[in-house]
Design a protein around this motif. Structure first.
Motif, mmCIF file in Angstrom:
data_model
loop_
_atom_site.group_PDB
_atom_site.id
_atom_site.type_symbol
_atom_site.label_atom_id
_atom_site.label_comp_id
_atom_site.label_asym_id
_atom_site.label_seq_id
_atom_site.Cartn_x
_atom_site.Cartn_y
_atom_site.Cartn_z
ATOM 1 N N ALA A 13 1.902 8.923 -6.356
ATOM 2 C CA ALA A 13 1.841 10.343 -6.027
ATOM 3 C C ALA A 13 2.999 11.089 -6.684
ATOM 4 C CB ALA A 13 1.890 10.529 -4.510
ATOM 5 N N GLN B 273 -3.331 -4.635 7.231
ATOM 6 C CA GLN B 273 -2.265 -5.627 7.359
ATOM 7 C C GLN B 273 -1.408 -5.432 8.607
ATOM 8 O OE1 GLN B 273 -0.074 -5.721 3.498
ATOM 9 N NE2 GLN B 273 -1.747 -4.391 2.848
ATOM 10 N N VAL B 274 -1.437 -4.214 9.141
ATOM 11 C CA VAL B 274 -0.567 -3.894 10.274
ATOM 12 C C VAL B 274 -1.307 -4.149 11.580
ATOM 13 C CG1 VAL B 274 0.814 -2.086 11.355
ATOM 14 C CG2 VAL B 274 0.563 -2.159 8.878
ATOM 15 N N TRP C 160 -5.373 6.141 -3.283
ATOM 16 C CA TRP C 160 -4.406 6.254 -2.167
ATOM 17 C C TRP C 160 -5.088 5.946 -0.839
ATOM 18 C CZ3 TRP C 160 -2.401 11.676 -4.083
ATOM 19 C CH2 TRP C 160 -1.640 11.480 -5.230
ATOM 20 N N GLY D 36 0.797 -1.219 0.000
ATOM 21 C CA GLY D 36 0.000 0.000 0.000
ATOM 22 C C GLY D 36 0.827 1.266 0.000
ATOM 23 N N PRO D 37 1.687 1.486 0.998
ATOM 24 C CA PRO D 37 2.428 2.753 1.066
ATOM 25 C C PRO D 37 3.315 3.006 -0.156
ATOM 26 C CG PRO D 37 2.514 1.629 3.160
ATOM 27 C CD PRO D 37 1.880 0.681 2.210
ATOM 28 N N VAL E 106 -4.605 -2.219 12.883
ATOM 29 C CA VAL E 106 -4.647 -0.755 12.943
ATOM 30 C C VAL E 106 -5.944 -0.242 12.326
ATOM 31 C CG1 VAL E 106 -3.537 1.336 12.083
ATOM 32 C CG2 VAL E 106 -2.153 -0.514 12.987
ATOM 33 N N LEU F 71 5.122 9.541 4.970
ATOM 34 C CA LEU F 71 3.808 10.004 5.459
ATOM 35 C C LEU F 71 2.781 8.881 5.461
ATOM 36 C CD1 LEU F 71 3.577 13.511 3.713
ATOM 37 C CD2 LEU F 71 4.007 13.025 6.128
ATOM 38 N N ALA F 72 2.875 8.000 4.429
ATOM 39 C CA ALA F 72 1.907 6.894 4.352
ATOM 40 C C ALA F 72 2.165 5.861 5.445
ATOM 41 C CB ALA F 72 1.987 6.234 2.971
ATOM 42 N N LEU F 73 3.414 5.711 5.829
ATOM 43 C CA LEU F 73 3.734 4.737 6.886
ATOM 44 C C LEU F 73 3.472 5.292 8.285
ATOM 45 C CD1 LEU F 73 7.081 3.220 5.522
ATOM 46 C CD2 LEU F 73 4.899 2.035 5.781
ATOM 47 N N LEU G 14 -5.901 -0.494 3.044
ATOM 48 C CA LEU G 14 -5.400 -1.850 2.790
ATOM 49 C C LEU G 14 -4.163 -2.120 3.643
ATOM 50 C CD1 LEU G 14 -5.506 -4.446 1.040
ATOM 51 C CD2 LEU G 14 -3.974 -3.288 -0.559
ATOM 52 N N ALA G 15 -3.273 -1.116 3.683
ATOM 53 C CA ALA G 15 -2.064 -1.273 4.498
ATOM 54 C C ALA G 15 -2.416 -1.357 5.973
ATOM 55 C CB ALA G 15 -1.132 -0.090 4.237
ATOM 56 N N ALA G 16 -3.377 -0.542 6.403
ATOM 57 C CA ALA G 16 -3.769 -0.544 7.821
ATOM 58 C C ALA G 16 -4.360 -1.887 8.224
ATOM 59 C CB ALA G 16 -4.778 0.570 8.082
ATOM 60 N N LEU H 93 4.595 2.459 11.348
ATOM 61 C CA LEU H 93 5.750 1.749 10.783
ATOM 62 C C LEU H 93 6.848 2.700 10.324
ATOM 63 C CD1 LEU H 93 3.806 -0.875 8.625
ATOM 64 C CD2 LEU H 93 4.856 -1.236 10.847
ATOM 65 N N PRO I 39 0.853 6.907 9.882
ATOM 66 C CA PRO I 39 -0.334 6.496 10.652
ATOM 67 C C PRO I 39 -0.379 5.005 10.950
ATOM 68 C CG PRO I 39 -0.956 7.040 8.410
ATOM 69 C CD PRO I 39 0.482 7.426 8.562
ATOM 70 N N LEU I 40 0.417 4.226 10.244
ATOM 71 C CA LEU I 40 0.415 2.782 10.485
ATOM 72 C C LEU I 40 1.355 2.407 11.629
ATOM 73 C CD1 LEU I 40 0.626 1.604 6.762
ATOM 74 C CD2 LEU I 40 -1.408 1.878 8.166
ATOM 75 N N TRP J 299 -8.575 2.447 13.778
ATOM 76 C CA TRP J 299 -9.063 3.640 13.079
ATOM 77 C C TRP J 299 -10.580 3.678 13.071
ATOM 78 C CZ3 TRP J 299 -5.712 4.011 7.972
ATOM 79 C CH2 TRP J 299 -4.389 4.252 8.337
ATOM 80 N N ALA K 216 2.833 1.928 -3.214
ATOM 81 C CA ALA K 216 1.965 2.269 -4.341
ATOM 82 C C ALA K 216 1.522 3.720 -4.246
ATOM 83 C CB ALA K 216 0.756 1.346 -4.355
ATOM 84 N N ILE K 217 1.182 4.139 -3.036
ATOM 85 C CA ILE K 217 0.771 5.529 -2.845
ATOM 86 C C ILE K 217 1.938 6.461 -3.198
ATOM 87 C CG2 ILE K 217 0.079 7.235 -1.115
ATOM 88 C CD1 ILE K 217 -1.338 4.954 0.386
ATOM 89 N N LEU L 109 -5.633 2.295 -0.605
ATOM 90 C CA LEU L 109 -4.373 1.605 -0.359
ATOM 91 C C LEU L 109 -3.921 1.779 1.092
ATOM 92 C CD1 LEU L 109 -2.542 2.469 -3.679
ATOM 93 C CD2 LEU L 109 -3.099 0.174 -2.869
ATOM 94 N N GLU L 110 -4.157 2.988 1.643
ATOM 95 C CA GLU L 110 -3.789 3.227 3.041
ATOM 96 C C GLU L 110 -4.610 2.324 3.966
ATOM 97 O OE1 GLU L 110 -1.319 5.195 3.644
ATOM 98 O OE2 GLU L 110 -1.337 5.060 5.828
#
Lengths: 164, 276
Positions: A76, B25-26, B15, A68-69, B34, A113-115, B21-23, A120, A117-118, B38, A71-72, B18-19
């Motif tokens: 971007a 997985q974490v 985006w 995800g991150p 995560v 920035l994408a990582l 989607l990533a959340a 990571l 909020p996760l 949220w 790809a973003i 995808l964010e």
């Protein structure tokens, strides 16, 4: 198809650059950056931001802990470069250097920035950012210089002269 | 320009997806995805707002219902207070009536045994009428004298059940034989429209002064002798053969609460009274 092979090769090379035996600075070069600036500078068709998205997903699968991150970040960076590139008329090696730096900086910052909020994200230092941007810029400039040489045409001219 | 905008919107949406989607997985340090953190963070303000609004509405409803109950209780208390005040007035009235009755009993000791107490329920001084309610089922005959705390007030002209209609002495057609306390001057007290009594047939030689008490003489056969009727208010000579004498009733007709109906007074008089 050729593009896909190139992408896979570049990403494989990117993984290889991070090989433990290799120097640290090699892993800071973002090889796929050329794929997001080349379409803008070579006036390719406009679907390439979506291609950047696919590129980013493959990047995530190969290099990131989550999908995800990357790809973003890659898409971007591609979108921003596509918006800025028409404003610049120059298509020389310097343009490749500049857009390479811009794409790399955007990719690093947006990925961070994408990582964030996760939970990571690691610490983003100026040293890392500038080094990576500089090396990637050189890499893109090199690619641009090679493209500007137009080796196939020169090779054909050379063959034609020898045949005479 | 429009194409760029659409491109930007689409990629932005991608985006965000995808964010998420990533959340998904974490895993957070707490051990949950995560994305779930949220979602919970996004939903909790809504839930909190809903709960707050719900509790606020509950408080408002409770407050309104409490106010309604308070108003109802207040109204009930007001009714009870008014009832208590009315009862208090009734008790006061009863006490006053009791005092009047006591004074009446001392005024006519000889007649008190046969007298019937009655409560005033209606009075019309202009028309010279009064309605009283007697305490017993005994039938009160007509022409029974009625007496209040000041003196004679009239006679019974009608009786029905416990109610008795009294013709007051101030009624224009009422007449009662009177005399002075010493019995030297005698006359006939007639009612008038002015509420005073006209004392007729008083001779011009009569020694009568203003303020003299006039009592019943018993000559009319209706009223027992010796009971106060009124006091002389004015004495004038007239062109006729008699004096013009006016008197005010001894009893205060306007405030009379209790009357004594002197039923059977004739039998209660002793021989000495009759001779006199």
């Amino acid at each position: 198809m050729r593009l896909a092979i190139l992408v896979v090769v570049s990403l494989t090379a990117q993984v290889a650059l991070g090989w433990p035996a290799a120097p640290d600075w090699l892993s800071l070069i973002l090889l796929p950056t050329v794929f997001i600036i080349a379409p803008s500078l070579l006036h390719a068709e406009r679907r390439w931001p979506h291609f950047a998205l696919v590129l980013g997903l493959v990047w995530d699968l190969m290099l990131e802990p989550v999908v995800g991150p990357g790809a973003i970040a890659w898409s971007a960076a591609a979108v921003v470069v596509s918006l800025v590139a028409p404003l610049v008329a120059d298509r020389s090696t310097r343009a490749w250097l500049a857009f390479g730096a811009l794409g790399a900086a955007l990719m690093i910052i947006i990925r961070h920035l994408a990582l964030l909020p996760l939970g990571l994200a690691t610490t983003l230092t100026w040293e890392y950012l500038l080094t990576s941007v500089a090396l990637t810029s050189v890499w893109c400039g090199l690619v641009g210089w090679v493209i500007a040489l137009d080796l196939p045409v020169r090779w054909r001219d050379h063959r034609a002269r020898k045949l005479r | 320009m429009t194409e760029r905008r659409i491109l930007l919107l689409r990629t932005t949406l991608l985006w965000v997806l995808l964010e998420f989607l990533a959340a998904a997985q974490v895993t957070s340090p707490a051990g949950e995805p995560v994305l779930w953190v949220w979602v919970r963070a996004a939903v909790s303000p809504v839930v909190w707002t809903g709960e707050t609004i719900g509790s606020t509405v509950g408080y408002v409803v409770n407050g309104v219902s409490g106010s309604v109950n308070l108003v109802r209780d207040n109204r009930q208390l007001q009714i009870e207070l008014e009832t208590a005040r009315a009862l208090g007035r009734v008790v006061q009235e009863d006490m006053a009536a009791h005092l009047e009755l006591s004074s009446l009993a001392t005024l006519v000791p000889n007649l008190a045994a046969t007298a019937v107490p009655a409560r005033t329920t209606y009075r019309d001084l202009i028309r010279g009428r009064m309605i009283v309610l007697v305490a017993t089922d005994r039938r009160i005959p007509s022409d029974t004298p009625a007496m209040a705390s000041g003196g004679i007030i009239g006679r019974v002209i009608r009786s029905e059940g416990r109610r008795c209609w009294i013709e007051l002495i101030t009624h224009p057609v009422a007449a009662i034989a009177v005399q002075t306390e010493n019995g030297e001057v005698q006359g006939l007290a007639i009612g008038s429209d002015s509420g005073e009594l006209e004392i007729q047939f008083v001779s011009r030689q009569a020694q009568l002064l203003r303020g003299d008490l006039l009592t019943t003489s018993g000559a009319d056969g209706i009223y027992p002798p010796g009971l106060p009727v009124g006091r002389v208010a004015s004495v004038r000579e007239s062109a006729g053969a008699f004096l013009e004498v006016r008197a005010t009733p001894a009893a205060t007709l306007a405030t009379t609460r209790v009357v004594l109906l002197l039923d059977g007074w004739m039998g209660s008089l002793d021989q000495e009274d009759l001779n006199r």
